[in-house]
Each structure stands twice: as C-alpha cells, then as structure tokens.
Design a protein around this motif. Structure first.
Motif, PDB file in Angstrom:
ATOM      1  N   ASP A 148       0.867  -1.169   0.000  1.00  0.00           N
ATOM      2  CA  ASP A 148       0.000   0.000   0.000  1.00  0.00           C
ATOM      3  C   ASP A 148       0.909   1.227   0.000  1.00  0.00           C
ATOM      4  OD1 ASP A 148      -1.995   1.906   0.317  1.00  0.00           O
ATOM      5  OD2 ASP A 148      -3.144   0.675   1.726  1.00  0.00           O
ATOM      6  N   VAL A 149       1.036   1.861  -1.150  1.00  0.00           N
ATOM      7  CA  VAL A 149       2.044   2.895  -1.342  1.00  0.00           C
ATOM      8  C   VAL A 149       1.378   4.266  -1.307  1.00  0.00           C
ATOM      9  CG1 VAL A 149       3.942   3.687  -2.799  1.00  0.00           C
ATOM     10  CG2 VAL A 149       3.274   1.271  -2.836  1.00  0.00           C
ATOM     11  N   ARG A 150       1.851   5.126  -0.448  1.00  0.00           N
ATOM     12  CA  ARG A 150       1.280   6.467  -0.323  1.00  0.00           C
ATOM     13  C   ARG A 150       1.955   7.399  -1.333  1.00  0.00           C
ATOM     14  NH1 ARG A 150      -3.413   5.998   2.114  1.00  0.00           N
ATOM     15  NH2 ARG A 150      -3.356   8.286   2.094  1.00  0.00           N
ATOM     16  N   ALA A 151       1.700   7.103  -2.595  1.00  0.00           N
ATOM     17  CA  ALA A 151       2.284   7.895  -3.676  1.00  0.00           C
ATOM     18  C   ALA A 151       1.423   7.763  -4.915  1.00  0.00           C
ATOM     19  CB  ALA A 151       3.716   7.436  -3.967  1.00  0.00           C
ATOM     20  N   ASN A 152       1.535   8.751  -5.789  1.00  0.00           N
ATOM     21  CA  ASN A 152       0.827   8.740  -7.053  1.00  0.00           C
ATOM     22  C   ASN A 152       1.357   7.632  -7.947  1.00  0.00           C
ATOM     23  OD1 ASN A 152       0.639   9.860 -10.075  1.00  0.00           O
ATOM     24  ND2 ASN A 152      -0.990  10.824  -8.879  1.00  0.00           N
ATOM     25  N   TRP A 153       0.475   7.030  -8.712  1.00  0.00           N
ATOM     26  CA  TRP A 153       0.855   5.887  -9.557  1.00  0.00           C
ATOM     27  C   TRP A 153       1.932   6.235 -10.572  1.00  0.00           C
ATOM     28  CZ3 TRP A 153      -0.135   5.404 -14.928  1.00  0.00           C
ATOM     29  CH2 TRP A 153      -0.849   6.468 -15.497  1.00  0.00           C
ATOM     30  N   LYS A 154       1.947   7.482 -11.055  1.00  0.00           N
ATOM     31  CA  LYS A 154       2.932   7.865 -12.063  1.00  0.00           C
ATOM     32  C   LYS A 154       4.348   7.886 -11.499  1.00  0.00           C
ATOM     33  CE  LYS A 154       0.727  11.675 -13.108  1.00  0.00           C
ATOM     34  NZ  LYS A 154      -0.471  11.452 -12.263  1.00  0.00           N
ATOM     35  N   LEU A 155       4.493   8.242 -10.229  1.00  0.00           N
ATOM     36  CA  LEU A 155       5.816   8.207  -9.605  1.00  0.00           C
ATOM     37  C   LEU A 155       6.351   6.779  -9.585  1.00  0.00           C
ATOM     38  CD1 LEU A 155       5.358  10.648  -6.583  1.00  0.00           C
ATOM     39  CD2 LEU A 155       6.569  11.089  -8.734  1.00  0.00           C
ATOM     40  N   ILE A 156       5.471   5.813  -9.391  1.00  0.00           N
ATOM     41  CA  ILE A 156       5.893   4.409  -9.369  1.00  0.00           C
ATOM     42  C   ILE A 156       6.291   3.951 -10.764  1.00  0.00           C
ATOM     43  CG2 ILE A 156       5.157   2.061  -8.813  1.00  0.00           C
ATOM     44  CD1 ILE A 156       3.246   3.289  -6.736  1.00  0.00           C
ATOM     45  N   VAL A 157       5.511   4.351 -11.779  1.00  0.00           N
ATOM     46  CA  VAL A 157       5.865   4.010 -13.157  1.00  0.00           C
ATOM     47  C   VAL A 157       7.210   4.620 -13.525  1.00  0.00           C
ATOM     48  CG1 VAL A 157       5.230   4.308 -15.584  1.00  0.00           C
ATOM     49  CG2 VAL A 157       3.470   3.755 -13.899  1.00  0.00           C
ATOM     50  N   GLU A 158       7.383   5.891 -13.238  1.00  0.00           N
ATOM     51  CA  GLU A 158       8.628   6.578 -13.583  1.00  0.00           C
ATOM     52  C   GLU A 158       9.822   5.923 -12.896  1.00  0.00           C
ATOM     53  OE1 GLU A 158       6.118  10.740 -13.818  1.00  0.00           O
ATOM     54  OE2 GLU A 158       7.722  10.533 -12.335  1.00  0.00           O
ATOM     55  N   ASN A 159       9.645   5.558 -11.646  1.00  0.00           N
ATOM     56  CA  ASN A 159      10.715   4.899 -10.906  1.00  0.00           C
ATOM     57  C   ASN A 159      11.104   3.580 -11.550  1.00  0.00           C
ATOM     58  OD1 ASN A 159      11.233   2.638  -8.726  1.00  0.00           O
ATOM     59  ND2 ASN A 159      12.059   4.517  -7.873  1.00  0.00           N
ATOM     60  N   PHE A 160      10.093   2.798 -11.946  1.00  0.00           N
ATOM     61  CA  PHE A 160      10.372   1.489 -12.537  1.00  0.00           C
ATOM     62  C   PHE A 160      11.086   1.618 -13.872  1.00  0.00           C
ATOM     63  CE2 PHE A 160       9.119  -2.338 -14.971  1.00  0.00           C
ATOM     64  CZ  PHE A 160       9.600  -3.318 -14.113  1.00  0.00           C
ATOM     65  N   MET A 161      10.825   2.695 -14.600  1.00  0.00           N
ATOM     66  CA  MET A 161      11.371   2.841 -15.939  1.00  0.00           C
ATOM     67  C   MET A 161      12.840   3.260 -15.965  1.00  0.00           C
ATOM     68  SD  MET A 161       8.193   4.641 -18.005  1.00  0.00           S
ATOM     69  CE  MET A 161       9.021   4.521 -19.587  1.00  0.00           C
ATOM     70  N   GLU A 162      13.354   3.790 -14.860  1.00  0.00           N
ATOM     71  CA  GLU A 162      14.731   4.290 -14.891  1.00  0.00           C
ATOM     72  C   GLU A 162      15.597   3.613 -13.828  1.00  0.00           C
ATOM     73  OE1 GLU A 162      16.169   6.168 -12.348  1.00  0.00           O
ATOM     74  OE2 GLU A 162      14.444   6.888 -11.202  1.00  0.00           O
ATOM     75  N   CYS A 163      16.910   3.719 -14.036  1.00  0.00           N
ATOM     76  CA  CYS A 163      17.840   3.119 -13.072  1.00  0.00           C
ATOM     77  C   CYS A 163      18.888   4.123 -12.618  1.00  0.00           C
ATOM     78  CB  CYS A 163      18.509   1.889 -13.673  1.00  0.00           C
ATOM     79  SG  CYS A 163      18.948   0.634 -12.443  1.00  0.00           S
ATOM     80  N   TYR A 164      18.635   5.395 -12.844  1.00  0.00           N
ATOM     81  CA  TYR A 164      19.540   6.440 -12.358  1.00  0.00           C
ATOM     82  C   TYR A 164      19.679   6.357 -10.840  1.00  0.00           C
ATOM     83  CZ  TYR A 164      21.448  11.267 -12.284  1.00  0.00           C
ATOM     84  OH  TYR A 164      22.229  12.389 -12.126  1.00  0.00           O
ATOM     85  N   HIS A 165      18.633   5.834 -10.190  1.00  0.00           N
ATOM     86  CA  HIS A 165      18.629   5.732  -8.740  1.00  0.00           C
ATOM     87  C   HIS A 165      19.226   4.423  -8.225  1.00  0.00           C
ATOM     88  CE1 HIS A 165      15.024   3.426  -9.840  1.00  0.00           C
ATOM     89  NE2 HIS A 165      15.172   2.785  -8.693  1.00  0.00           N
ATOM     90  N   CYS A 166      19.515   3.487  -9.121  1.00  0.00           N
ATOM     91  CA  CYS A 166      19.843   2.125  -8.672  1.00  0.00           C
ATOM     92  C   CYS A 166      21.088   2.072  -7.796  1.00  0.00           C
ATOM     93  CB  CYS A 166      19.997   1.195  -9.876  1.00  0.00           C
ATOM     94  SG  CYS A 166      18.421   0.783 -10.672  1.00  0.00           S
ATOM     95  N   ALA A 167      22.135   2.786  -8.186  1.00  0.00           N
ATOM     96  CA  ALA A 167      23.365   2.744  -7.396  1.00  0.00           C
ATOM     97  C   ALA A 167      23.162   3.350  -6.011  1.00  0.00           C
ATOM     98  CB  ALA A 167      24.485   3.479  -8.134  1.00  0.00           C
ATOM     99  N   THR A 168      22.178   4.240  -5.887  1.00  0.00           N
ATOM    100  CA  THR A 168      21.950   4.921  -4.620  1.00  0.00           C
ATOM    101  C   THR A 168      21.142   4.069  -3.643  1.00  0.00           C
ATOM    102  OG1 THR A 168      21.885   7.020  -5.838  1.00  0.00           O
ATOM    103  CG2 THR A 168      21.061   7.045  -3.586  1.00  0.00           C
ATOM    104  N   ILE A 169      20.080   3.426  -4.115  1.00  0.00           N
ATOM    105  CA  ILE A 169      19.161   2.785  -3.164  1.00  0.00           C
ATOM    106  C   ILE A 169      19.022   1.270  -3.348  1.00  0.00           C
ATOM    107  CG2 ILE A 169      17.862   4.938  -2.999  1.00  0.00           C
ATOM    108  CD1 ILE A 169      15.579   3.595  -4.515  1.00  0.00           C
ATOM    109  N   HIS A 170      19.664   0.691  -4.372  1.00  0.00           N
ATOM    110  CA  HIS A 170      19.493  -0.748  -4.623  1.00  0.00           C
ATOM    111  C   HIS A 170      20.831  -1.499  -4.571  1.00  0.00           C
ATOM    112  CE1 HIS A 170      15.363  -0.116  -5.601  1.00  0.00           C
ATOM    113  NE2 HIS A 170      15.531   0.319  -6.837  1.00  0.00           N
ATOM    114  N   PRO A 171      21.474  -1.581  -3.429  1.00  0.00           N
ATOM    115  CA  PRO A 171      22.773  -2.272  -3.379  1.00  0.00           C
ATOM    116  C   PRO A 171      22.682  -3.748  -3.742  1.00  0.00           C
ATOM    117  CG  PRO A 171      21.968  -1.788  -1.150  1.00  0.00           C
ATOM    118  CD  PRO A 171      21.084  -1.046  -2.114  1.00  0.00           C
ATOM    119  N   GLU A 172      21.625  -4.419  -3.307  1.00  0.00           N
ATOM    120  CA  GLU A 172      21.502  -5.852  -3.613  1.00  0.00           C
ATOM    121  C   GLU A 172      21.283  -6.065  -5.111  1.00  0.00           C
ATOM    122  OE1 GLU A 172      19.898  -4.951   0.506  1.00  0.00           O
ATOM    123  OE2 GLU A 172      19.468  -4.203  -1.520  1.00  0.00           O
ATOM    124  N   LEU A 173      20.465  -5.223  -5.730  1.00  0.00           N
ATOM    125  CA  LEU A 173      20.187  -5.377  -7.154  1.00  0.00           C
ATOM    126  C   LEU A 173      21.428  -5.099  -7.992  1.00  0.00           C
ATOM    127  CD1 LEU A 173      17.989  -5.931  -9.281  1.00  0.00           C
ATOM    128  CD2 LEU A 173      17.560  -3.461  -9.345  1.00  0.00           C
TER     129      LEU A 173
END
Length: 375
Positions: free
Chosen positions: A193-218
């Motif tokens: 249950d995510v307290r955010a607009n659906w478009k923010l979730i789509v945009e997040n899934f589409m890019e990996c600019y954030h991956c090095a910052t928040i996804h160490p396991e990935l």
C-alpha cells in the motif's frame, strides 16, 4: 488547469510533468476516465479463480469490477452493480459462491454468466427480460495467465496496446513466450500500500539512475545498473548477471534452474517490461515477477506483486526466500523513494516540475503518452 514547464537551460535535461499532475484530484479523475477506464487493465491472476463460482472484485478507475468463473469454466467480468437499485453485488474482495450471485439488498440473483435468474415477485413481472436486466458485461482477455479487462465501450486492440508493449520492449512476442508465464505457479504474493501517485511508481520502474543509490543488492546482481542505464532503455536488451552471480537471488546464490523454453541468449539476463498503464513484468531465467498497480487516489496506489515459478518448484516446497527477497527489497526501496517524493509534488519548488537526465529521457515518452490521453 495544466501548466507547461519552462524549458531547462541545460540541453542535456528535459522537463518532467508539473507537480500538480501528482496531487490534483481533478487530474486523477481524468486519469480514471481516460486511462484506467479506457485501456486494458490487468485485474487478477486466472489461477486465483480456480473453479466455478470463485470471484474477485477489483477497483478499476471509479468502477468496481467483478471477475468470476462460470459453471462452464469460462472467465467472465461484470460491473459489480445490481441492475435493480445499484447496490454493490459482491462486497468482499474475493470469495466463492455455489451457483449464483445474489444482491444483499433486495435479493436479485444472477447466474455466473450474468443473467438475471431470480428476484422477489419476478414471476409476477412477465414483461421483464431476464437477459436485458442481467449484469453489465466487461470486455475480457487472458494473457500470461492473467485476466485483463477493459471498461471501454469499444476496447482498443489488445494485440497493439498490450502484447505490442512486449514487442516494443523485447522486439518479438516469442521472447516473452519463452518464459511460459501462463503455466507457472504462484510462489509468493506481496501487496504493498504505497502512499504515492501511480505515475511516480511508473517513472521509478522505468529508470535506473537511482539504482546505485538505493538498490545495493540489485546492483550486486546486475552490475551494469550501477551506471544508471535501465534495462528498458534499449529494445531487446537484458541486463547481464555479474560474473560471480549464480542466480537472481538476494545474495547471488543459485536459483532453481532455467525455465524449459528460455533461450540461450536470455540466460543470465534480466528483462523489464512496462505495459501501460499499470503493469510491470520482470523476466529472469528461473522465474517471472509481475506487478499490478491499482491507483486508488492521487496519493495512494496499491501494488500487488506475484513471484511465479515452475509448478514443480512450488510443489516441492523448496525455500523461495532468497529468490523472493531480492525484488521484495527492491520494491520496498522503490516505494519508500516514491513516498519520499510524493509530498514534494505539492511544493512551490516543484510547481513547474523537475528535470530528467539523459538516461531518463525515455520517461519523457511516458509523459507525452499520458498528456495525449488527457488532452
């Protein structure tokens, strides 16, 4: 009222949508009407409706949709509304009935094909056409083992808008068919249950600019993601596993063996597909992860995530924890980031929107698609 953001001074940057696109109830109402209620929407996994009488209700835009399996074993979808006085027919999210669906208000009763079969004093009203006053049907298709429904009076081409998204991403339908998703078994389901607009979730899934910052396991499993390039940036491209990685697991340990039809050139690779508006598909050699989003408000989105494996893997009772945990952590990390971003959408600092760096420019195509739908 919509606002066109000012063009950034740096040519490497392009603008995002203005902040009010993520907070304005009227924008969300337009999205309900022109996006969720007009396009194909992935509603439920077909196997969840295992026998006649099983049903599930899902919220699609402003409508409650009832999906059930008929006595002949066919899947059916209807608006979850009694034709008498408009009461909600099924008030539970899921369940099972023996032979018919009965309104809890005045006991109008419908068979599993939607036909009106009984009502108090109905025999005294011989002029009532029981088919005409049946439940309102909703267009339905099955694909990848899921039920897709469309509320539009004239649904768009399923082949072009849904299957076409996979072709656009992978280059051919065979590439996704190799995973045999429709024959896989559900290993794990987690609802967020995510307290955010659906478009923010789509945009997040589409890019990996954030991956090095928040996804160490990935990024340990998919090292190229640390450079900020998302798998969806290139047609047909799948991110390669790291040299020391054995499987798509939280610690890189072995998974469960390659699915039988996965091609050699798909082995040890991760593919991601966005099917607008609300579905993400993740393909790895030994399993498939599928996200379905249910936007409920301008600042709330429920995401249902399924981990799918070969039936014999699930039947064996083997521990799936390390396999599931990798993307579960990714989900939690992503959704926390989206929830951190949501409050700022109402800030005057984001009144004209933000910017996208070059590795995110393809998100601009998503924004163009959305504004085109809303126009």
């Amino acid at each position: 009222m919509t606002t066109t953001p000012a063009a950034p001074s740096a040519t490497s940057l392009i603008t995002t949508l203005p902040g009010h696109f993520y907070t304005d109830p009227e924008i969300f109402r337009q999205e309900q009407e022109r996006v969720f209620e007009s396009l194909w929407f992935c509603a439920v996994r077909a196997a969840d409706l295992g026998k006649p009488g099983a049903f599930r209700t899902v919220q699609i835009g402003r409508e409650s949709v009832l999906v059930t399996r008929s006595r002949a074993g066919e899947l059916r979808a209807f608006l979850n509304i009694c034709r008498h006085r408009g009461a909600r027919l099924c008030t539970q999210e899921s369940g099972e009935v023996r032979r018919a669906l009965q309104c809890p208000y005045h006991a109008w009763t419908y068979d599993l094909d939607g036909k009106l079969i009984a009502a108090p004093n109905l025999v005294k009203m011989p002029d009532v056409d029981r088919a005409e006053y049946g439940l309102v049907k909703v267009a339905l298709r099955e694909w990848l083992g899921y039920v897709w429904v469309c509320l539009a009076d004239e649904p768009p081409s399923f082949e072009e808008t849904v299957i076409g998204a996979a072709v656009e991403r992978l280059g051919e339908t065979a590439s996704i068919e190799h995973y045999g998703t429709e024959s896989l078994a559900l290993g794990k389901r987690v609802t967020y249950d995510v307290r955010a607009n659906w478009k923010l979730i789509v945009e997040n899934f589409m890019e990996c600019y954030h991956c090095a910052t928040i996804h160490p396991e990935l990024t340990d499993v998919l090292p190229e993601f640390a450079d900020g390039f998302a798998a969806q940036y290139y047609v047909g491209h799948g991110a390669s596993f790291g040299e020391e990685v054995s499987g798509f697991t939280v610690d890189g340990s072995p998974g469960f063996g390659r699915l039988p039809e996965v091609a050699d050139d798909q082995d040890r690779r991760y593919y991601a597909i966005t099917i607008k508006p609300t579905v993400f598909i993740n393909l790895v050699p030994d399993h498939v992860i599928l996200h379905r989003m249910f936007p409920l408000a301008e600042d709330r989105t429920v995401v249902e995530c399924d981990w799918l494996y070969a039936p014999e893997v699930v039947a064996s009772g083997v521990d799936l924890t390390k396999s599931v945990e990798l993307f579960h952590r990714v989900n939690e990390q992503d959704f926390e980031a989206c929830e951190r971003t949501q409050p700022a959408m109402a800030s005057r600092a984001y009144r004209g929107g933000g910017v996208l760096v070059p590795t995110e420019h393809h998100i601009g195509l998503f924004h163009e698609w959305l504004t085109g739908r809303l126009a």
